[in-house]
Scaffold this motif. Sequence first.
Motif, PDB file in Angstrom:
ATOM      1  N   LEU A  48       3.726   0.503  -9.763  1.00 50.57           N
ATOM      2  CA  LEU A  48       3.700  -0.192  -8.475  1.00 50.57           C
ATOM      3  C   LEU A  48       4.664  -1.369  -8.491  1.00 50.57           C
ATOM      4  O   LEU A  48       5.415  -1.588  -7.523  1.00 50.57           O
ATOM      5  CB  LEU A  48       2.282  -0.677  -8.168  1.00 50.57           C
ATOM      6  CG  LEU A  48       2.134  -1.573  -6.920  1.00 50.57           C
ATOM      7  CD1 LEU A  48       2.546  -0.811  -5.669  1.00 50.57           C
ATOM      8  CD2 LEU A  48       0.700  -2.081  -6.800  1.00 50.57           C
ATOM      9  N   GLU A  81      -0.215  -7.041 -11.395  1.00 52.28           N
ATOM     10  CA  GLU A  81       0.099  -5.708 -11.918  1.00 52.28           C
ATOM     11  C   GLU A  81       1.547  -5.629 -12.373  1.00 52.28           C
ATOM     12  O   GLU A  81       2.259  -4.657 -12.094  1.00 52.28           O
ATOM     13  CB  GLU A  81      -0.195  -4.645 -10.860  1.00 52.28           C
ATOM     14  CG  GLU A  81      -1.666  -4.506 -10.512  1.00 52.28           C
ATOM     15  CD  GLU A  81      -1.959  -3.293  -9.644  1.00 52.28           C
ATOM     16  OE1 GLU A  81      -1.353  -2.220  -9.887  1.00 52.28           O
ATOM     17  OE2 GLU A  81      -2.789  -3.407  -8.731  1.00 52.28           O
ATOM     18  N   ASN A 129       0.828  -1.212   0.000  1.00 57.55           N
ATOM     19  CA  ASN A 129       0.000   0.000   0.000  1.00 57.55           C
ATOM     20  C   ASN A 129       0.860   1.259   0.000  1.00 57.55           C
ATOM     21  O   ASN A 129       0.552   2.240  -0.687  1.00 57.55           O
ATOM     22  CB  ASN A 129      -0.919  -0.002   1.222  1.00 57.55           C
ATOM     23  CG  ASN A 129      -1.983  -1.078   1.133  1.00 57.55           C
ATOM     24  OD1 ASN A 129      -2.381  -1.481   0.038  1.00 57.55           O
ATOM     25  ND2 ASN A 129      -2.447  -1.567   2.273  1.00 57.55           N
ATOM     26  N   SER A 139       3.790   1.500  -1.268  1.00 54.98           N
ATOM     27  CA  SER A 139       4.437   1.590  -2.581  1.00 54.98           C
ATOM     28  C   SER A 139       3.502   2.184  -3.628  1.00 54.98           C
ATOM     29  O   SER A 139       3.945   2.872  -4.543  1.00 54.98           O
ATOM     30  CB  SER A 139       4.886   0.199  -3.041  1.00 54.98           C
ATOM     31  OG  SER A 139       5.683  -0.421  -2.069  1.00 54.98           O
ATOM     32  N   ARG A 140       2.203   1.910  -3.492  1.00 53.34           N
ATOM     33  CA  ARG A 140       1.252   2.394  -4.485  1.00 53.34           C
ATOM     34  C   ARG A 140       1.206   3.919  -4.521  1.00 53.34           C
ATOM     35  O   ARG A 140       1.124   4.533  -5.594  1.00 53.34           O
ATOM     36  CB  ARG A 140      -0.133   1.826  -4.209  1.00 53.34           C
ATOM     37  CG  ARG A 140      -1.135   2.116  -5.325  1.00 53.34           C
ATOM     38  CD  ARG A 140      -2.493   1.483  -5.043  1.00 53.34           C
ATOM     39  NE  ARG A 140      -2.436   0.026  -5.068  1.00 53.34           N
ATOM     40  CZ  ARG A 140      -2.453  -0.699  -6.181  1.00 53.34           C
ATOM     41  NH1 ARG A 140      -2.488  -0.105  -7.369  1.00 53.34           N
ATOM     42  NH2 ARG A 140      -2.427  -2.017  -6.116  1.00 53.34           N
ATOM     43  N   GLU A 141       1.270   4.532  -3.371  1.00 52.56           N
ATOM     44  CA  GLU A 141       1.176   5.996  -3.310  1.00 52.56           C
ATOM     45  C   GLU A 141       2.546   6.664  -3.263  1.00 52.56           C
ATOM     46  O   GLU A 141       2.720   7.753  -3.783  1.00 52.56           O
ATOM     47  CB  GLU A 141       0.360   6.419  -2.087  1.00 52.56           C
ATOM     48  CG  GLU A 141      -1.088   5.979  -2.114  1.00 52.56           C
ATOM     49  CD  GLU A 141      -1.852   6.578  -3.293  1.00 52.56           C
ATOM     50  OE1 GLU A 141      -1.519   7.705  -3.714  1.00 52.56           O
ATOM     51  OE2 GLU A 141      -2.765   5.905  -3.800  1.00 52.56           O
ATOM     52  N   VAL A 184       2.214  -8.144  -5.604  1.00 52.88           N
ATOM     53  CA  VAL A 184       1.904  -7.349  -6.786  1.00 52.88           C
ATOM     54  C   VAL A 184       1.856  -8.226  -8.032  1.00 52.88           C
ATOM     55  O   VAL A 184       0.989  -8.076  -8.892  1.00 52.88           O
ATOM     56  CB  VAL A 184       2.937  -6.214  -6.950  1.00 52.88           C
ATOM     57  CG1 VAL A 184       2.740  -5.488  -8.281  1.00 52.88           C
ATOM     58  CG2 VAL A 184       2.832  -5.234  -5.787  1.00 52.88           C
TER      59      VAL A 184
END
Length: 821
Positions: A738, A733, A441, A443-445, A727
């Motif tokens: 990401l 993904e 999470n 890493s996503r932002e 991931v």
Amino acid sequence: MKNRSFLQSWFNNRGMKIWGFFSALLFQSVAFSSEADIRLPDLSNVSYNLFGMTVQGTCLLQIGIGVSILGMIFGLVEAMRIKKLPVHQSMLDVSNLIYETCKTYLLQQGVLLIVLEVFIGSCIVYYFAALEHMAIAKVLVILFWSVVGILGSFSVAWFGIRINTYANSRTAFSSLAGKPYSVMDIPLRAGMSIGVLLICVELFLMLTILLFIAPENAGACFIGFAIGESLGASALRICGGIFTKIADIGSDLMKIVFNIKEDDARNPGVIADCTGDNAGDSVGPTADGFETYGVTGVALISFISLAVGKKFGADGSLMANVTVADLQAKLIIWIFTMRVLMILTSLGSYWVNGFISKMMFAAKDHFDFEIPLTSLVWITSLVSIGVTYTVSYLMLGDLPDGMWMTLSTIISCGTIAAAIIPELTKVFTSAKSKHVAEVVNASREGGPSLNVLSGLVAGNFSAFWKGLVLVGLMFIAYRTSHLALDPFMVYPTVFAFGLVAFGMLGMGPVTIAVDSYGPVTDNAQSVFELSQIETLPNIAADIQKNFGFKPDFERGKHYLEENDSAGNTFKATAKPVLIGTAVIGATTMIFSIILLLKLKLDLLDPLVLFGLICGGAVIYWFTGASIQAVSTGAYRAVEYIKKHIRLDSAAKASIEDSKQVVKICTQYAQKGMINIFGVIFSLTLAFACFDPTFFASYLISIAVFGLFQAMFMANAGGAWDNAKKVVEVDLREKGTPLHAATVVGDTVGDPFKDTSSVALNPIIKFTTLFGLLAVEMAVAAERQTAQAIGVFFLLVGLVFVWRSFYGMRITTAPLQGKKKH
């Protein structure tokens, strides 16, 4: 002539003293100089009343040899059964190529070990024959068993890579059938065969010494054996850890640079990565486990022979029919009987767990791969504890003060630790853990930056909780030891800590099995991609005709990726068990130094503080130096791969290019290992010569800093690794920002978990074992001589420190900023 006479006189006096001191300290073997003269008790005089029958102790050991032989046969038969499993030729060709590169790597390591053994052998001869005036025959016995120890480490490591390269292609091919059970079962079978064979080879050799070597010579045999084991394990573990992460990072970074898949056949770094999976995750842990298991046994035998019975009366009697020698013999036979039984409990638990797992999962299209591995660890632990109490009561129930209960409880502290610690590891590294979810999470932002920070948090928290668990179990052992052991031996706490380490290794076959699971699953993914089996003409019809099923390539790839995540988790669970064993064992030896020299470590003494600070400094140097070797090697590997990768072609990377990447990895791994050995050897000798109080504090600091640094780095790396897997597998993904962020985190975690953290295990043991004799010799020598030697080796150590950083530095053209116009 006058000057010549002066030099000759100096050499004959002070020079010979320094040379003799230096030669005596060249390797940890000399730390056992006094133990080499230990006379073991006569084991043939001891018998046990088992179920109304009188059984000779030597008969139990002979049964143990039989069990060891059967265990080795099990390992070999299982390897042949795996080899006979169905596999497509395209995958078989890839696994054979991986094996050939692994074989080349091991042969190079073998040459290095021969050189080291020649050097160490000359030191053994000089020290024991020239300085200790030991009989030549006995010195040759030590030399012979040191060679046996090296060959043991080397042979089990070779067996590990051979069966792993059988299993990787069979696992990859089995995934195409559309059922996940075999994808789990084959790597576990391979791991179990390695674990059982490793422990059985070790046990067979030690039982051979006990049964067939005269008691007055057995101590020398054990010491020689421990020398060889330690030499083999240290070289294979440290070098393998550096090699594997150079290759892994070099291969992984191509995913970001060229936006290609993980095991793209066009990437010449992939074969080196597969070789590294075996060099670092199979060869290293196998040799390390072999050495740890043996050295722990040697330490317990030595302690029993030296310390048990020292509080008895002048007549040497314990009670009516038990003498000091009888008690020593009873305890030695009991320890090795427990080791034999742990092989049987591990195998029995494996078969029970396999039956349950097959009933539950064989027909399913999906299940959690971690469940069968977790249940195997817990079943083995609980069964082992039950067997420990039962057999201890049968064998030692006639001893006073409930000694059987005390000893069983202490060992069980280690056995339960070998199950609890993996559970704690999973909390921080499993793909299903909240810590790994937080890394994803973040890493996503926040991209790579927050990915790295979240992984550091997971590593730090894991070190806190594991530290509390270890100290809690050691405290139980400490308190328990005084209930029944104090009247019968000196320093019962030292013995208790050794038994805790023994208990942690008791379920060794299973610990090695779940650790060896990882390299097979990792390689299986690579074999699938490198075989390019999906692109072969009429492949579906060919498999249907020759193997009797219709392949499902997409589902197969998904199974392999998901299983690799489980492999990552369980590779992580074995690391803290081995490092915990090393630290507990080191603590035991440090106590021995303190008690031997009658030291008092007062925190108000500046020397104590200096030692604590220096120990921490060395741990952080080692962390940096090992990562420096990885980063420089990876830089060179990436540089080569970028120049030689051919993305405009559908063909695989050439064998020559792949071998060149392997060569780069080997070169920097060996350079890094030589620098690390130079520093550890030199600083240990230097600090031992300065002051015993300072040195004992230094050793304590090495153990404590090393324990927490290793746990922190191993679990932070595990969290980053499985965040990437989440991931790729769960979120699907790949190729996204990401995914790129998690790849960056994984490349940071690679040397954390598979280089620095795992190599701290042999570093701590080497420093402490070597230091045991170093400080004794320093105390015995003239103070000026000792301090002069200390200053000399401090300078030598600092030279190697310089080499480990600045001699390994990444060098390119001078940095220049953009010119302003």
